[in-house]
Design an enzyme around this catalytic site. Structure first.
Site, PDB file in Angstrom:
ATOM      1  N   THR A 184     -38.547 -26.751   4.158  1.00  0.00           N
ATOM      2  CA  THR A 184     -39.344 -26.832   4.581  1.00  0.00           C
ATOM      3  C   THR A 184     -41.008 -28.116   4.287  1.00  0.00           C
ATOM      4  O   THR A 184     -40.190 -28.511   3.383  1.00  0.00           O
ATOM      5  CB  THR A 184     -40.692 -25.583   3.785  1.00  0.00           C
ATOM      6  N   GLY A 236     -38.811 -24.572  -1.541  1.00  0.00           N
ATOM      7  CA  GLY A 236     -37.261 -24.206  -3.071  1.00  0.00           C
ATOM      8  C   GLY A 236     -37.217 -22.372  -2.338  1.00  0.00           C
ATOM      9  O   GLY A 236     -37.822 -21.752  -1.096  1.00  0.00           O
TER      10      GLY A 236
HETATM   11  N1  ASP Z   1     -39.813 -21.799   0.114  1.00  0.00           N
HETATM   12  C1  ASP Z   1     -39.266 -21.886   1.691  1.00  0.00           C
HETATM   13  C2  ASP Z   1     -39.516 -20.031   2.234  1.00  0.00           C
HETATM   14  O1  ASP Z   1     -38.663 -19.752   1.147  1.00  0.00           O
HETATM   15  C3  ASP Z   1     -38.138 -22.699   2.604  1.00  0.00           C
HETATM   16  C4  ASP Z   1     -38.427 -24.194   1.703  1.00  0.00           C
HETATM   17  O2  ASP Z   1     -38.915 -24.215   1.186  1.00  0.00           O
HETATM   18  O3  ASP Z   1     -37.412 -24.551   2.686  1.00  0.00           O
HETATM   19  O4  ASP Z   1     -39.642 -19.883   3.180  1.00  0.00           O
END
Ligand code: ASP
Length: 318
Positions: A184, A236
């Site tokens: 993300t 995360g």
């Molecule tokens: N936090 C994001 C999600 O759970 C994933 C990521 O941080 O890559 O959609």
């Protein structure tokens, strides 16, 4: 590239006089899995994303414009799990989430499960500015984006061969191995007037069920900004950030417990996130330009830039 040296607070990097920070995901990032060449690419793109927003801040633009511009840059870069290069759902489709928040007014906009908007962060801004709502999902969000002139693309635009391979390797569904890689992207900034803003954009988690929405577009979980406290963008395991209302938790610790930024940001990861065995990290900035970049994974793609243009970028633990 890595001119600026961090100070440390319980393993958290802490900086002063920062105007903008970005992240490109946290997780199982180690020298064993990332080639030196890829490492340089990541660092260069983080620096470019920082400079994209920084130029606007220097011209006197608002923090809202800067975080949107930095996140758009990272959405367009196929290395990150946002915009082009997003991960696949279990069905092999793309469902993107994003949110933006203005710390001055605490107005916010978010989109969930959009699949034809090239830059979901700009769709989130359109929701904030052009509607009475905070969050729109699916076709309704896409319509607001199109009406605002945000570019509409065929879902195949988001496809990258690298993600298809990862999806095949995982057998098309989410895995619960001890540490995963989350890609993300997010940005937090403070402008000349001391106004804060936060923005986060994601393809979600690899192999997620169709319809799953993570923390990134949830105001208070993955994204939050309040001039009186801080601006936060997380990355995360989204479900853990939602269950601990992580982004707002940092703000609440500052507001009600009168903690400073570094301590509040560290507690959110080391106390809040750890209490549900959540993996990830966040970027945080306050109106005085203090910045903290805590995470509990082996790495987090991260960086910040100070008012005089000094850049810090890093991937692994300090
Ligand atoms: N936090 C994001 C999600 O759970 C994933 C990521 O941080 O890559 O959609």
């Amino acid at each position: 590239m890595t001119d600026k040296k961090p100070k440390h607070r319980r393993g958290t990097e802490v900086f002063g006089d920062v105007v903008l920070a970005v992240h490109g995901g946290a997780g199982a990032l180690s020298r064993a899995v990332i080639t030196a060449e890829r490492e340089q690419e990541y660092l260069q793109h983080l620096e470019s994303a920082l400079r994209t927003g920084f130029v606007l801040l220097k011209r006197g633009k608002r923090s809202l414009d800067a975080v949107e511009a930095s996140v758009r840059y990272l959405e367009d870069c196929p290395l990150f799990n946002a915009g082009r290069g997003s991960v696949f759902t279990a069905d092999g489709t793309f469902e993107l989430d994003a949110a933006i928040m203005d710390g001055r007014t605490r107005r916010a906009g978010a989109v969930a499960a959009v699949s034809i908007v090239r830059n979901p962060i700009s769709a989130a801004r359109a929701v904030m500015q052009d509607t009475k709502h905070v969050m729109l999902a699916g076709a309704g969000a896409e319509l607001v984006a199109a009406e605002a002139g945000v570019e509409i693309v065929n879902p195949s635009y988001f496809f990258t061969e690298q993600r298809r391979k990862q999806w095949e390797e995982l057998g098309h569904h989410e895995h619960d191995e001890t540490e995963r890689k989350f890609g993300t992207v997010g940005a937090v900034a403070r402008d000349r007037r001391g106004n804060l803003a936060a923005a986060t954009s994601t393809g979600g988690t690899m192999g997620k069920r169709a319809g799953r929405v993570g923390d990134s577009p949830i105001i208070g979980a993955g994204t939050y900004a309040d001039n009186a406290t801080c601006a936060i963008s997380t990355t995360g395991h989204g479900e853990s950030f939602m269950r601990t209302v992580a982004a707002y938790d940092a703000s609440a610790l500052m507001k009600y417990r009168r903690m400073g930024l570094a301590r509040a940001a560290t507690e959110v990861v080391r106390v809040g996130l750890d209490s549900v065995k959540g993996q990830g990290g966040l970027i945080a900035i306050d109106a005085s330009g203090n910045c903290a970049l805590p995470f509990n994974t082996s790495g987090m793609l991260r960086g910040c830039i100070t008012a005089d243009g000094e850049v810090y970028t890093a991937i692994y633990r300090p």
